[in-house]
Structure formats: C-alpha cells, structure tokens
Design an enzyme around this catalytic site. Sequence first.
Site, short mmCIF file in Angstrom:
data_model
loop_
_atom_site.label_atom_id
_atom_site.label_comp_id
_atom_site.label_asym_id
_atom_site.label_seq_id
_atom_site.Cartn_x
_atom_site.Cartn_y
_atom_site.Cartn_z
N ASP A 161 -2.27 56.16 38.12
CA ASP A 161 -1.59 57.09 39.02
C ASP A 161 -2.09 58.52 38.78
O ASP A 161 -2.57 58.87 37.70
CB ASP A 161 -0.07 57.02 38.85
N GLU A 177 2.64 57.07 34.75
CA GLU A 177 2.50 58.02 33.64
C GLU A 177 2.79 59.44 34.08
O GLU A 177 3.40 60.21 33.35
CB GLU A 177 1.09 57.93 33.05
#
Length: 380
Positions: free
Chosen positions: A75, A137
Amino acid sequence: MSLSPALALAPELIHLDNLLSLASITPDDAGCQRYLAAQLSRLGFAIQWLPCQGVSNLIARRPGQPSLAFSGHTDVVPAGQHWQVNPFALTEMGGQLYGRGIADMKGGIAAFLVALERTLDAGAELPGVMVLLTSDEEGEAEFGSRVIAEHLAGQGQLPPWILVGEPTARHHSGDTLRVGRRGAISGTLTLSGKAGHVAYLPSGANLLHRALALGERMAALEWDQGAADFPGTSLHITGLEHGDWLDNVTPSTVSIKFNLRYSHRTNSDAIDQCIRALVPADLSYQLGWSRPCEPYFSQFADQQPNFLTRVEKAVFAGLGQFPVLSTAGGTSDGRFFRAQGAEVIELGLPNASIHQANERVEKSEFLRLIEIYQALLASL
C-alpha cells in the site's frame, strides 16, 4: 523519458514498472500481491493468503525450516498534487526513477524479487526463505503485519530473522540500517468547565488560560533520555481546540492534542499516568489515546555470523562501506515481528522523497539495493 509497456524495459525494472502502475492506496492492494504471488509461485514459493478486515496479507515460503523473511507493504499514501509525471507509472528522468511508492516501498519489494530471481538462477536453494506482504502499513496497521506475525508465531513458523524493506537510507542504499524504532502515541486531553463573559470572569477561571498553562507543563515534562543507541522520549503539542469562537466569551471545553515518541525504557501505561498526574484536581477532564505503536529494539545472537553481521557484509559488498546503525525515524511494521521474538533489521532505499509529490530514487540506488539483497541471500 516515461517508461510504458510499449517501450523495452531493462529486466530489473519490469517488476517495478508493474507494481507502480497499480494505484494501491491504503488499504486497497489493487492487485499488487496477486502479481507478486504469481512471480513467487513461479520461483517455487508456496502461497498462503491471510486476509483480515479488508486488508490483503500474503505469506510466501520456500520449502524448509523458516530462516529469513522479507517483510514489505504494497500500500501507498495518496498521490496528492503537483506531480511532474504520472504518479502511477514508472518514469525515468535525469537518472532518477519516479512513481508513488517507489521508495516507500514498492522499490524495495521489486529489488528483493529481482535478487531472489538472480540467486535462485545461480543455483541456490534458499530453504525456508519467506516473503511477507500486507496492504495495511500506511494506515492504522491493525490488520496487516501484526496479523501475519501473530499467525506465524502461533504456528511455530516465524523465521528468526526479519528483513524489512522500508526506506532507511540517507544518501545511498544500505548506508543506514534500522535496528529499532521509538514508540508513538497520540493523545487528546479535553478539559471541561463553564463558559464566561470576559467582563465578569476572573482570569484564573478562564478554561483556555488553564489549558495553556497545563500545556506548558506538559511540554516541560522531563522524560527518559534513552541511550547512546536509542533516542529518548519527547512530547509535542500538536493542536489546541475550543469550539466556536466569540471574542468576548471564554470556552466551556478545550482540547489539547499532543504526540509522544518514546523509547524502550517506558510504555504507554506509564505515559498515561504521567499526563493524568499533571491535571489539577479541580478540573474535569477526559484523556483519550489513539494510534499507539510500541517501540522495539533488536538485540542479536552472539554466535557468528549472526543476522547483523550478514547484513553488514552484504551492504559492504554493494556499497563499499559498512552501514550506520540507527533507531531514529517513525514507526514501522518491524515492531510486530520483534514483539514475537524475531531479530529485525530494516534496510531499503533512500527516503528523502517519501510521501511527497514526485517521489523518486536514483536508478543507481535501486540497482545497488538489488546487489545488497542478492549478497545477503547468497550468504544463506
């Protein structure tokens, strides 16, 4: 020069190009892990999916007793504005590679994949090597690497060594290793009282005055000083809110917002007690906490060559110098693996442009990181 599928790419840039073209904004993986799973499966990795609350988590492993795992996140933060190039395409310009997430941290993932390919092509077996990926994250990080670490530990399959591909370098790939990180936590202290007209209210009864004085005491708190290899604890006030404003009326509620970065010598419970002890007994208040991230600090086994020694030698092979060891910077997913007992080292690309418009790295540094990862894998 903008790179596109219509143009011939250097082999080491193909994976990077494919990953950067996918707009995987937290927590949407956007197909990154499906692409990586296909590549890893081709290399003999068994694939396990561990989705949790809309987050995509991938565990890929070579046969054998768990040895080393590469941990990464697919991500990225939103692209934002003011880009000179398409943020979701690989662009090479002036010797630099551009794209959202190229440093943080699709570049690290792509470099490790290329290193795996080269090492396996050279005849290595790499028994027990794993790749652990999450799409959670950059957000709250509740359902990503924490879930992976707890799952593997519960199965007795957590590797003893975790290499996190976060962008740790200052100038050149490998020049800085993170072997720990401070914890972080955000707080909101809301004071309640009575609103009053300034013409009739004593200054000492002004809730905003009291909040300002309390904030000054909070900022002056003395915390632990850390250690030579670990920064100490610090508190910063980040906001003061008091609702609708009138020029002649004091507020009935005031919120002090603050953030702490704290060392491994304290914890969130001790911080909570310290803040509460500062509030005068005659003040009504509520204290809330958010985004807690515990600190971690890796200590390495005495036998040689241990994990740190292997990584240092790999860096020397690629960079020609030994790295600096650091515990500075923000939080990372390394804390979840360290909490389960693994030794953790973070090693990645230079971080100067992460989360910014025109995120970029020198092409030479991306190629250098491949060499470092390949040297580490070869040492196994």
